[in-house]
Scaffold this motif. Structure first.
Motif, PDB file in Angstrom:
ATOM      1  N   HIS A  62      -4.564   8.875 -14.945  1.00  0.00           N
ATOM      2  CA  HIS A  62      -2.842   8.986 -15.045  1.00  0.00           C
ATOM      3  C   HIS A  62      -2.398   7.643 -14.779  1.00  0.00           C
ATOM      4  O   HIS A  62      -2.391   7.274 -13.509  1.00  0.00           O
ATOM      5  CB  HIS A  62      -2.566  10.053 -14.122  1.00  0.00           C
TER       6      HIS A  62
ATOM      7  N   LYS B 255      -4.647  15.889  -5.977  1.00  0.00           N
ATOM      8  CA  LYS B 255      -4.209  15.566  -7.229  1.00  0.00           C
ATOM      9  C   LYS B 255      -5.337  16.152  -8.136  1.00  0.00           C
ATOM     10  O   LYS B 255      -6.407  15.732  -8.209  1.00  0.00           O
ATOM     11  CB  LYS B 255      -3.818  14.117  -7.565  1.00  0.00           C
TER      12      LYS B 255
ATOM     13  N   GLU C 207      -6.247   2.015  -1.031  1.00  0.00           N
ATOM     14  CA  GLU C 207      -5.907   2.365   0.452  1.00  0.00           C
ATOM     15  C   GLU C 207      -7.090   1.451   1.110  1.00  0.00           C
ATOM     16  O   GLU C 207      -6.774   1.096   2.269  1.00  0.00           O
ATOM     17  CB  GLU C 207      -5.924   3.586   0.874  1.00  0.00           C
ATOM     18  N   SER C 208      -8.262   1.613   0.610  1.00  0.00           N
ATOM     19  CA  SER C 208      -9.332   0.800   1.628  1.00  0.00           C
ATOM     20  C   SER C 208      -9.145  -0.700   1.343  1.00  0.00           C
ATOM     21  O   SER C 208      -9.512  -1.543   2.375  1.00  0.00           O
ATOM     22  CB  SER C 208     -10.683   1.063   0.838  1.00  0.00           C
TER      23      SER C 208
ATOM     24  N   ARG D  43      -2.288  14.790  -0.448  1.00  0.00           N
ATOM     25  CA  ARG D  43      -1.861  15.256  -1.703  1.00  0.00           C
ATOM     26  C   ARG D  43      -3.228  15.337  -2.567  1.00  0.00           C
ATOM     27  O   ARG D  43      -4.157  14.645  -2.637  1.00  0.00           O
ATOM     28  CB  ARG D  43      -1.177  13.965  -2.343  1.00  0.00           C
TER      29      ARG D  43
ATOM     30  N   GLU E  78      -1.249  18.957 -15.010  1.00  0.00           N
ATOM     31  CA  GLU E  78      -1.500  17.981 -13.856  1.00  0.00           C
ATOM     32  C   GLU E  78      -0.746  18.244 -12.726  1.00  0.00           C
ATOM     33  O   GLU E  78       0.455  18.018 -12.953  1.00  0.00           O
ATOM     34  CB  GLU E  78      -1.540  16.423 -14.410  1.00  0.00           C
TER      35      GLU E  78
ATOM     36  N   ASP F  50      -2.686   7.149 -10.287  1.00  0.00           N
ATOM     37  CA  ASP F  50      -2.529   8.144  -9.215  1.00  0.00           C
ATOM     38  C   ASP F  50      -3.648   7.618  -8.057  1.00  0.00           C
ATOM     39  O   ASP F  50      -3.257   7.893  -6.912  1.00  0.00           O
ATOM     40  CB  ASP F  50      -3.154   9.469  -9.539  1.00  0.00           C
ATOM     41  N   LEU F  51      -4.553   6.942  -8.239  1.00  0.00           N
ATOM     42  CA  LEU F  51      -5.630   6.519  -7.178  1.00  0.00           C
ATOM     43  C   LEU F  51      -5.836   4.961  -7.032  1.00  0.00           C
ATOM     44  O   LEU F  51      -7.023   4.683  -6.834  1.00  0.00           O
ATOM     45  CB  LEU F  51      -6.933   7.164  -7.777  1.00  0.00           C
TER      46      LEU F  51
ATOM     47  N   ASP G 229       4.157   6.639  -3.498  1.00  0.00           N
ATOM     48  CA  ASP G 229       4.721   7.967  -3.407  1.00  0.00           C
ATOM     49  C   ASP G 229       5.347   8.147  -2.025  1.00  0.00           C
ATOM     50  O   ASP G 229       6.127   8.800  -1.572  1.00  0.00           O
ATOM     51  CB  ASP G 229       3.602   8.986  -3.731  1.00  0.00           C
ATOM     52  N   ARG G 230       4.187   7.750  -1.030  1.00  0.00           N
ATOM     53  CA  ARG G 230       4.209   8.146   0.350  1.00  0.00           C
ATOM     54  C   ARG G 230       4.460   6.689   1.286  1.00  0.00           C
ATOM     55  O   ARG G 230       5.173   6.666   2.251  1.00  0.00           O
ATOM     56  CB  ARG G 230       2.872   8.619   1.030  1.00  0.00           C
TER      57      ARG G 230
ATOM     58  N   ARG H 115      -8.961  15.126  -7.199  1.00  0.00           N
ATOM     59  CA  ARG H 115      -9.012  14.535  -6.050  1.00  0.00           C
ATOM     60  C   ARG H 115      -8.215  14.352  -4.970  1.00  0.00           C
ATOM     61  O   ARG H 115      -7.167  14.824  -5.382  1.00  0.00           O
ATOM     62  CB  ARG H 115      -9.515  12.939  -6.469  1.00  0.00           C
ATOM     63  N   ILE H 116      -8.463  14.176  -3.796  1.00  0.00           N
ATOM     64  CA  ILE H 116      -7.392  13.820  -3.059  1.00  0.00           C
ATOM     65  C   ILE H 116      -7.103  12.244  -2.929  1.00  0.00           C
ATOM     66  O   ILE H 116      -7.808  11.338  -3.169  1.00  0.00           O
ATOM     67  CB  ILE H 116      -8.125  14.164  -1.520  1.00  0.00           C
ATOM     68  N   ILE H 117      -5.613  11.975  -2.931  1.00  0.00           N
ATOM     69  CA  ILE H 117      -5.288  10.932  -3.036  1.00  0.00           C
ATOM     70  C   ILE H 117      -5.479   9.849  -1.817  1.00  0.00           C
ATOM     71  O   ILE H 117      -5.931   8.849  -1.918  1.00  0.00           O
ATOM     72  CB  ILE H 117      -3.914  10.712  -3.658  1.00  0.00           C
ATOM     73  N   GLU H 118      -5.323  10.499  -0.687  1.00  0.00           N
ATOM     74  CA  GLU H 118      -5.419   9.748   0.533  1.00  0.00           C
ATOM     75  C   GLU H 118      -6.827   9.277   0.734  1.00  0.00           C
ATOM     76  O   GLU H 118      -7.530   9.973   0.560  1.00  0.00           O
ATOM     77  CB  GLU H 118      -4.511  10.183   1.734  1.00  0.00           C
ATOM     78  N   ALA H 119      -6.935   7.975   1.131  1.00  0.00           N
ATOM     79  CA  ALA H 119      -8.077   7.841   1.657  1.00  0.00           C
ATOM     80  C   ALA H 119      -8.579   8.095   3.127  1.00  0.00           C
ATOM     81  O   ALA H 119      -8.757   7.356   4.160  1.00  0.00           O
ATOM     82  CB  ALA H 119      -8.374   6.222   1.535  1.00  0.00           C
TER      83      ALA H 119
ATOM     84  N   ASP I 240      -8.117   6.026 -12.259  1.00  0.00           N
ATOM     85  CA  ASP I 240      -7.690   7.604 -12.857  1.00  0.00           C
ATOM     86  C   ASP I 240      -6.841   7.396 -14.069  1.00  0.00           C
ATOM     87  O   ASP I 240      -6.693   6.378 -14.480  1.00  0.00           O
ATOM     88  CB  ASP I 240      -6.678   7.936 -11.849  1.00  0.00           C
TER      89      ASP I 240
ATOM     90  N   ASP J 180      -0.485   3.210   0.084  1.00  0.00           N
ATOM     91  CA  ASP J 180      -0.582   4.466  -0.478  1.00  0.00           C
ATOM     92  C   ASP J 180      -1.389   4.316  -1.735  1.00  0.00           C
ATOM     93  O   ASP J 180      -1.283   3.326  -2.503  1.00  0.00           O
ATOM     94  CB  ASP J 180       0.740   5.083  -0.659  1.00  0.00           C
ATOM     95  N   ASN J 181      -2.239   5.139  -2.208  1.00  0.00           N
ATOM     96  CA  ASN J 181      -3.129   5.102  -3.318  1.00  0.00           C
ATOM     97  C   ASN J 181      -2.102   5.377  -4.679  1.00  0.00           C
ATOM     98  O   ASN J 181      -2.427   5.050  -5.559  1.00  0.00           O
ATOM     99  CB  ASN J 181      -4.232   6.218  -3.353  1.00  0.00           C
ATOM    100  N   LEU J 182      -1.158   6.368  -4.468  1.00  0.00           N
ATOM    101  CA  LEU J 182      -0.224   6.858  -5.550  1.00  0.00           C
ATOM    102  C   LEU J 182       0.636   5.990  -5.832  1.00  0.00           C
ATOM    103  O   LEU J 182       1.670   5.946  -5.118  1.00  0.00           O
ATOM    104  CB  LEU J 182       0.102   8.218  -5.243  1.00  0.00           C
TER     105      LEU J 182
ATOM    106  N   ILE K 175       0.245  17.359  -8.489  1.00  0.00           N
ATOM    107  CA  ILE K 175      -0.040  16.919  -7.215  1.00  0.00           C
ATOM    108  C   ILE K 175       0.501  17.589  -6.197  1.00  0.00           C
ATOM    109  O   ILE K 175       1.707  17.866  -6.191  1.00  0.00           O
ATOM    110  CB  ILE K 175       0.444  15.231  -7.125  1.00  0.00           C
TER     111      ILE K 175
END
Lengths: 183, 953
Positions: free
Chosen positions: B156, A113, B191-192, A111, A124, B173-174, B216-217, A95-99, B154, B197-199, A126
Motif C-alpha cells: 500500500h 492494518k 521505526e527501527s 494501528r 483494506e 503503510d509500513l 499518520d501519528r 500487520r501492526i504498523i507500530e514497531a 508493503d 511512525d511507520n505509516l 487501518i
C-alpha cells in the motif's frame, strides 16, 4: 507471513513461542438505526498473533452470532444479508504498523492494518486498537465501524430505518500461548 | 492556543481567513458546476491542473477549462510525466494529456481495486504507486512491478518522491523504501531506523538532500540521503498529516483534522482550516504542491484552490498586538525589527530563533505626540523620535532611557527622522526636526549619554527626512527648500534649489546612491556634480502623486504612495507597478513606515497591517509569461506543435491563451495581433480570441501580456498557422484550368474552322458539280449528238423532230430550274432523268432501255440534282449497247440507297470520260452524309448505290 494464508480452522501445531492464539474473547456488532437497535455477539472468534513479526489473522464464523431480537432476524441476517452459506467466515488479517515489542508488558495503542473480508468483499482497513501485554498473553480491544456498502451488503429500502448503514464492531479478545482452539 | 516559543508573527486562532502568509483563493467552477477537487499538478507551462469528481480541469487563475469528463469516476491522482500530464481515475483509467488533447486512455482493472495514489516522473520513466498493488512502472510494453514480494515493505503505497540522484523514496503503510532506477529496493526505513511512525503518508523531495515526510501519528520529519532522520517539530498534536510542502525555510503541512499548518523553523506560524464537512473523508488528501513561481497550492475537496505566497507575509496583528497603526519601522544590525504602534514601541526578531518574543521598549510616549521615527544605532540603542515630545534614546540591553527635548538642546520637539552618521561613527546621530537638524554626539567615555546640539540648516528648516550620504556628508529633505546638503567639511547648503521644492523621503540604494522623492517630483537621483537632479518615474504612479514611504529592496527602490506602489530599477531604469500585488493594494502608510532589514527583506507598516516581502530572486519581476493553450477549428482541437496547415474550409479559428501570474491574475492585460488579418494591435482581458471566415493565407498570431499598470514587454509569443487555398485555387488546378480553357478555345476555333472549310467545300463542290453538270449538259458533244439526232429526225419525221426539240428545250429548262439547288426530291429528279433518257433514246433507239422502279417511300428522299442523269449518262457512255444486246439500266431503291445498275459491257473504243462525273458525285455525297457511295462491279453488271438522304443536312 505465509501462515496467514491458512483460512480454515486453525490446526494445533507444535507450539511455537511466537504465535499466540485466541483463547477467549467476544466480538460484538451493534446496529443503531432510528427504528431498531440490534446487538449481537459471538464468542467463537479464532485467530493467531505473531508477537515477533507483529502480524495477525482472525476469523469469525458468521453463523455464530447470537443475541438478535428474534430468531427470524438471525435467519435474515444469515441468509439475506451476510449470505453465510456462501461466505461462512469474516476474516481480518494483516500487520501492526507500530514497531512495538509485544513481548514486553505494557499497554500499547497501535494501528492494525490489513484486509477485512466480510461478505466476500475485502477492504483494506487501518484499525486502532489497544494491546495490553500481560503475563497471560495479549489482550486486544478495539472498536471500529464497518460500512455495509463497502462490503456489498445491500439494505432494501423498506428496512432502511431498521438497519444502520454503519455497524459498530467491538472486539475484545485474548491471545495466549499454547491454547487449544475452541471447538 | 498560546505558543510560548513563538516565531515571527503567528496567528493564534484557527481562522479560515487567516492571511499570513498571504493566501488567496481561486474558485474553479465550470459554469454552474462546482467540482470537488482532490489532486493538483502543474505542467511545464505553469498552468495548474486539478483533478476532481467531474473530470480534469486546467486553469490559469482566471479561466478554467474542463479538459476531460470523467463520467462519474473521480480523478485520484495527477502528475506531470515529461511534457505530458497523467491523470489516474478511480475506474481504472489512465489518461495521458499533451496540452489540452487527450493522447491516450488506457484501462487496467487492477487500478479499480487498488487505486493509484501517486505518480512520479524521474526523468525517464513514470512510477505509479497504488494502494494495494505496490509500485508499477511502464515504458512502452515493459511493465515493472515492485511489490512486497520484491522487498517493498508493503503493497500500500502512499507517496513517491525523488531521493537523491537516480533514486526514489516510496512511502508505504509500513515504512519507506528506497529504490534505484532499475527497480531494485536498496534501502528501507522504519521505526527501527528512527522514523517517528511507520505509516508515512506523504513525501516531498528536498532536492539532493533528501525528503520531507509526513506520517499518520508521528508528525513530519526530514530524511536525508545519508539516512539521518530529523524531526522538524518536537511534539505533534495536530493529527495525521496528509501532505507536506517545504519552501525556503517554511514548511506547510496539511492535516486531516486541523487544516493546513505553516511552520517556520519548527514553529507554527499560521493555520488555514477548511470547512469541517470536508475533513473526514479518506479520498480528500488536501494535496499540497509547490508552484513553479514559489507559491504553495492546495486543494481542500471543494471547488476552491488556495495559493499561499511564502514570499509575502502579512499580519494585521501579532500576539494580541494590533499592527494596523504602525507609524514607524526600523531594523537594527542584529536582525531585529522595531515597530512603533499606538500601544508602544516593540522590537521583534525578523529571523526565526526559538526564544524571542515581542520586546517592549520601556518608554511611555504621550498619546498626543505619536512616534514619527525610529532608528537603531550600531551601539545597541534605539532612538524614538516623536511629534512633540522630542526624542528618546533607549539602551536595549539595560532598558536605560535618555529623553532629549528642546530643553536639553534639541532644535525642536517635533522630530521627523533620525539617522546615524557612518562616516563619523560611534553613535553620532542626526535628528531632523521641524526647526532644522540636530546632531547627537555620544560621550567618549560613556556611550549611553551624550550631547545634542542644533546644527544651522539653511532654508525653511522644516525637515522631513535625513540620511547619511557616505563619503560626502548628510542630506536632509525639506519642505520648501528642496534638499539640504551638510558636507563633512564645510557649510550646509541647498542643492539645486530650483529643481525640487519639497521632498518627503530619502533613501539609499544598494550602490550607495541617494534618492529623493516628494509630491509629484518623481524619483530624483542626488548627485553632486550634475546640474540638476535626474528624475525617473515621472507620470507613473505612485511617483506622480502623494508619496508615503520609500525603501531600498532587492536592488530596487520601492515606493508606496497614494496612487499605488511601485518598484523602480535604477540599473534598467524602468518601473514595475506593484499596486495590486503583495497586499499593497489601496493601502496608506506613514513616511517612515518602510524599511529593509538585515536579511534584505522589506517591511512596510500599512493601515491594514504589517507586510513583509522576502528578498527572493525575481520577486519584483513584472513578467507575465504567456502561453498559447489551444488552437481550435470550430470546437475541434488541433495539435499545438508542428506546422499548422488547415484546409480552406477550416476558417473558424479560436485561439486560447493564458497569462501566468498567480499573484494577481485578474489584473493581467493582453495585447494580441493576428498578422495577416489585423492591422493594429488589440487589447483584451479575455483568454480567448476567435475569427470566423478567415481567408486563406499565412497567419501569425502574436501575444504579450502585462499586469496592473506595467508596460507591455517587448517580446511576443507567437503561433503560426496557414490556411491552405482550396484545391480549386491551387497552382496546379489553375494551370489545368487555364490549359483546359485554352484547349477548349483551340478546339472551338478548329471546329469553326472545319465548319467554314466544310461550307467552303460544299460551296465549291456545288459549284463544281453544277459546273460539271452544266458542262456535261452543255457538253458540245451532247449537243452535237442531239443535233445530229435532230437532223436525222428532221429529215425523217417532222413531228418527232419537233417533239425531240421540245424535249430538249424541256430538259434544258429543267436544268435551269434545278441547277441552283443543293438537293431536290427524287420525285423531281425522275422526270429529269426520264426526259434525258427520252432524248438519248431518240439517238440510240432500242439499244438502250431504262427501267425505273422506285417505291413510294423513297420518292421523298433527296438527291443532288442531275445525279441520276449523270449516272445513266455514264452507263450509256461506257457500255456497249447493240440491238441484239440492249443495255438495260435499272434504277431502283432499297431502304437506304438508290441503285443504278447496268450490265457491265465496257466499250472497246472508249470515249474516255473525264472520270470526273462519278468522283464528283462521290464527293458531293461525302459532304452530305457519312454513308459512302457504293460501287459494285462484277463480270455481269455494274451497280452504283447512292445513299438515301431523307433530310437536308
Amino acid at each position: 507471513m505465509t501462515f496467514l494464508a491458512i483460512l480454515g480452522p486453525v490446526i494445533v501445531m507444535a507450539q511455537q513461542p511466537n504465535l499466540l492464539r485466541i483463547s477467549d474473547g467476544k466480538v460484538g456488532i451493534v446496529s443503531d438505526a432510528p427504528m431498531e437497535r440490534i446487538a449481537a455477539n459471538t464468542t467463537e472468534a479464532t485467530g493467531v498473533l505473531d508477537v515477533v513479526a507483529r502480524s495477525f489473522a482472525m476469523q469469525i464464523p458468521v453463523k455464530s452470532f447470537v443475541g438478535f431480537n428474534s430468531p427470524l432476524q438471525q435467519e435474515h441476517f444469515n441468509e439475506n444479508y451476510m449470505q453465510s452459506d456462501k461466505f461462512p467466515v469474516a476474516v481480518f488479517k494483516g500487520r501492526i504498523i507500530e514497531a512495538v515489542g509485544l513481548t514486553k508488558l505494557g499497554t500499547y495503542r497501535v494501528r492494525a492494518k490489513g484486509s477485512l473480508a466480510i461478505h466476500g468483499v475485502e477492504q483494506e482497513r487501518i484499525i486502532e486498537c489497544v494491546l495490553t501485554v500481560t503475563d497471560q498473553g495479549v489482550q486486544v480491544t478495539t472498536t471500529f465501524d464497518v460500512v455495509l456498502a463497502d462490503h456489498d451488503i445491500r439494505v432494501p429500502r423498506v428496512v432502511q430505518q431498521k438497519i444502520a448503514p454503519r455497524i459498530e464492531v467491538t472486539v475484545d479478545v485474548l491471545f495466549t500461548a499454547g491454547a487449544l482452539p475452541k471447538k | 492556543m498560546k505558543r510560548l516559543a513563538s516565531a515571527v508573527l503567528g496567528l493564534a486562532a484557527l481562522n479560515a481567513t487567516a492571511q499570513y502568509p498571504d493566501t488567496r483563493t481561486f474558485d474553479l467552477r465550470i459554469g454552474q458546476q462546482r467540482p470537488h477537487i482532490y489532486c493538483l499538478a502543474q505542467d511545464a507551462q505553469q498552468l495548474i491542473w486539478a483533478g476532481s469528481d467531474v473530470g480534469v480541469l486546467r486553469t490559469d487563475g482566471e479561466r478554467t477549462d474542463l479538459l476531460f469528463r470523467s463520467d462519474g469516476a473521480t480523478v485520484t491522482c495527477l502528475a506531470p510525466s515529461g511534457d505530458l500530464i497523467l491523470a489516474a481515475l478511480s475506474d481504472g483509467r489512465l489518461v495521458r494529456f499533451e496540452g489540452e488533447r487527450v493522447v491516450q486512455v488506457t484501462r487496467n482493472t487492477l487500478f479499480v481495486k487498488s487505486p493509484i495514489r501517486c505518480m512520479y516522473w524521474d526523468g525517464t520513466r513514470t512510477w505509479i504507486g497504488t494502494y494495494g498493488a505496490g509500485l508499477r512502472s511502464q515504458t512502452g510494453d515493459e511493465i515493472m512491478s515492485i511489490t512486497a514480494a520484491n522487498g517493498l515493505p508493503d503493497d500500500h503505497v502512499h507517496a513517491i518522491a525523488g531521493f537523491g540522484p537516480g533514486r526514489v523514496a516510496i512511502a508505504t503503510d509500513l515504512g519507506i523504501a528506497i529504490c534505484d532506477s532499475s527497480g531494485k529496493v536498496v534501502g528501507k526505513f522504519t521505526e527501527s531506523e528512527g522514523l517517528p511512525d511507520n505509516l508515512v503518508t506523504t513525501l516531498q523531495s528536498d532536492g539532493k538532500r533528501g525528503v520531507w515526510a509526513g506520517t499518520d501519528r508521528g508528525g513530519v520529519f526530514h530524511l536525508s540521503t545519508s539516512g539521518v532522520v530529523n524531526t522538524a517539530v518536537t511534539s505533534w498534536p495536530y493529527g495525521p498529516v496528509l501532505s507536506v510542502a517545504a519552501i525556503d525555510s517554511m514548511l506547510y503541512c496539511s492535516t486531516a483534522s486541523r487544516g493546513v499548518i505553516v511552520f517556520a523553523m519548527g514553529n507554527n506560524i499560521a493555520t488555514y482550516a477548511p470547512p469541517a464537512s470536508q475533513l473526514n473523508d479518506q479520498a480528500k488528501r488536501m494535496q499540497l504542491m509547490v508552484g513553479a513561481d514559489g507559491g504553495i497550492w492546495w486543494c481542500d475537496g471543494s471547488e476552491r484552490l488556495h495559493r499561499s505566497d511564502p514570499r509575502v507575509l502579512f499580519a494585521p496583528e501579532h500576539e494580541g498586538l494590533d499592527l494596523t497603526g504602525i507609524t514607524a519601522i526600523c531594523a537594527d544590525d542584529s536582525g531585529r525589527i522595531w515597530l512603533a504602534t499606538p500601544n508602544g514601541v516593540f522590537g521583534h526578531y525578523a529571523g526565526f530563533p526559538d526564544k524571542e518574543h515581542l520586546l517592549r521598549l520601556p518608554i511611555d510616549v504621550p498619546r498626543n505626540t505619536p512616534v514619527t521615527s525610529l532608528h537603531a544605532d550600531p551601539m545597541g540603542h534605539v532612538w524614538v523620535g516623536t511629534f512633540g515630545s522630542g526624542a528618546y534614546r533607549v539602551r536595549v540591553r539595560t532598558g536605560g532611557v535618555v529623553h532629549y527635548t528642546m530643553a536639553t538642546g534639541l532644535s525642536n520637539d517635533n522630530v521627523m527622522a533620525i539617522a546615524d552618521d557612518p562616516d563619523v561613527g560611534s553613535g553620532t546621530t542626526w535628528l531632523a526636526t521641524l526647526s532644522g537638524l540636530s546632531k547627537f554626539k555620544p560621550d567618549p567615555d560613556d556611550a549611553t549619554i551624550g550631547t545634542i546640539a542644533a546644527v544651522p540648516t539653511p532654508g525653511s528648516g522644516f525637515l522631513y527626512d535625513v540620511i547619511p550620504w557616505p563619503g560626502h556628508g548628510v542630506l536632509a529633505a525639506t519642505d520648501g527648500s528642496g534638499i539640504v546638503f551638510v558636507p563633512m567639511n564645510g557649510p550646509a547648503r541647498i542643492l539645486h534649489e530650483d529643481s525640487i521644492n519639497t521632498a518627503y523621503s530619502l533613501c539609499a540604494d544598494v550602490k550607495g546612491r541617494v534618492w529623493a522623492m516628494g509630491p509629484g517630483t518623481g524619483l530624483c537621483l542626488i548627485a553632486n556634480g550634475a546640474p540638476s537632479f535626474q528624475r525617473f518615474g515621472r507620470g507613473v504612479a505612485p511617483f506622480d502623486g502623494e508619496m508615503f514611504a520609500m525603501a531600498s529592496f532587492a536592488g530596487e527602490v520601492v515606493a508606496v504612495g497614494q496612487g499605488g506602489s511601485a518598484a523602480f530599477d535604477p540599473t534598467a531604469g524602468h518601473v514595475v507597478d506593484l499596486s495590486q500585488e503583495f497586499g499593497l493594494a489601496g493601502i496608506t502608510a506613514e513616511l517612515n513606515a518602510a524599511c529593509t532589514d538585515a536579511y534584505g527583506a522589506l517591511w512596510v507598516g500599512t493601515d491594514r497591517g504589517l507586510v513583509r516581502l522576502r528578498a527572493v530572486p525575481r520577486i519584483l519581476s513584472a513578467d507575465v509569461p504567456t502561453v498559447i493553450t489551444a488552437l481550435r477549428w470550430a470546437n475541434e482541437p488541433l495539435p499545438l506543435s508542428g506546422a499548422h496547415e488547415l484546409r480552406h474550409d477550416q476558417d473558424f479559428i479560436t485561439i486560447q491563451f493564458a497569462g501566468l501570474r498567480y499573484t494577481a491574475p485578474e489584473h493581467i492585460r493582453f495585447e494580441y495581433r493576428l498578422k495577416g488579418y489585423d492591422k493594429t494591435v488589440r487589447t483584451t482581458r479575455d483568454r480567448e480570441v476567435s475569427w470566423s471566415r478567415l481567408p486563406h493565407g499565412e497567419y501569425e498570431f502574436e501575444l504579450r501580456a502585462a499586469f496592473g499598470g506595467n508596460p507591455m514587454p517587448s517580446t511576443w509569443t507567437t503561433l503560426h498557422f496557414t490556411i491552405l487555398k482550396p484545391w480549386w485555387l491551387r497552382w496546379w488546378a489553375l494551370t489545368l484550368g487555364l490549359l483546359f480553357v485554352a484547349i477548349t478555345i483551340i478546339v472551338l476555333l478548329r471546329v469553326r474552322d472545319d465548319r467554314i472549310r466544310y461550307r467552303d467545300r460544299m460551296e465549291k463542290e456545288k459549284a463544281r458539280f453544277q459546273l460539271e453538270a452544266l458542262r456535261s449538259q452543255v457538253n458540245p458533244h451532247f449537243l452535237f449528238n442531239s443535233f445530229n439526232t435532230l437532223i436525222g429526225l428532221i429529215e425523217e419525221d417532222k413531228d418527232k423532230a419537233v417533239e425531240h426539240t421540245e424535249q430538249l428545250s424541256d430538259f434544258f429548262r429543267n436544268i435551269l430550274q434545278v441547277r441552283d439547288k443543293d438537293l431536290i426530291p427524287l420525285s423531281e429528279e425522275l422526270p429529269l432523268l426520264n426526259t434525258y433518257f427520252k432524248l438519248e433514246k431518240q439517238r440510240f433507239g432500242a439499244r438502250i432501255a431504262l427501267q425505273v422502279d422506285i417505291p413510294s417511300f423513297a420518292l421523298q428522299s433527296l438527291i443532288p440534282p442531275l445525279t441520276l442523269q449523270l449516272l445513266v449518262e455514264n452507263a450509256i457512255k461506257h457500255n456497249r449497247a447493240t440491238d441484239q444486246d440492249p443495255l438495260l439500266i435499272e434504277v431502283g431503291a432499297t431502304s437506304d440507297a438508290i441503285r443504278v445498275r447496268n450490265p457491265f459491257r465496257p466499250r472497246t473504243t472508249a470515249t474516255a470520260g473525264t472520270g470526273y462525273g462519278l468522283e464528283s458525285i462521290r464527293q458531293r455525297y461525302q459532304v452530305l452524309t457519312d454513308r459512302p457511295i457504293q460501287l459494285e462491279v462484277t463480270d455481269s453488271f455494274f451497280e452504283v448505290r447512292i445513299p438515301l438522304i431523307t433530310q437536308a443536312p
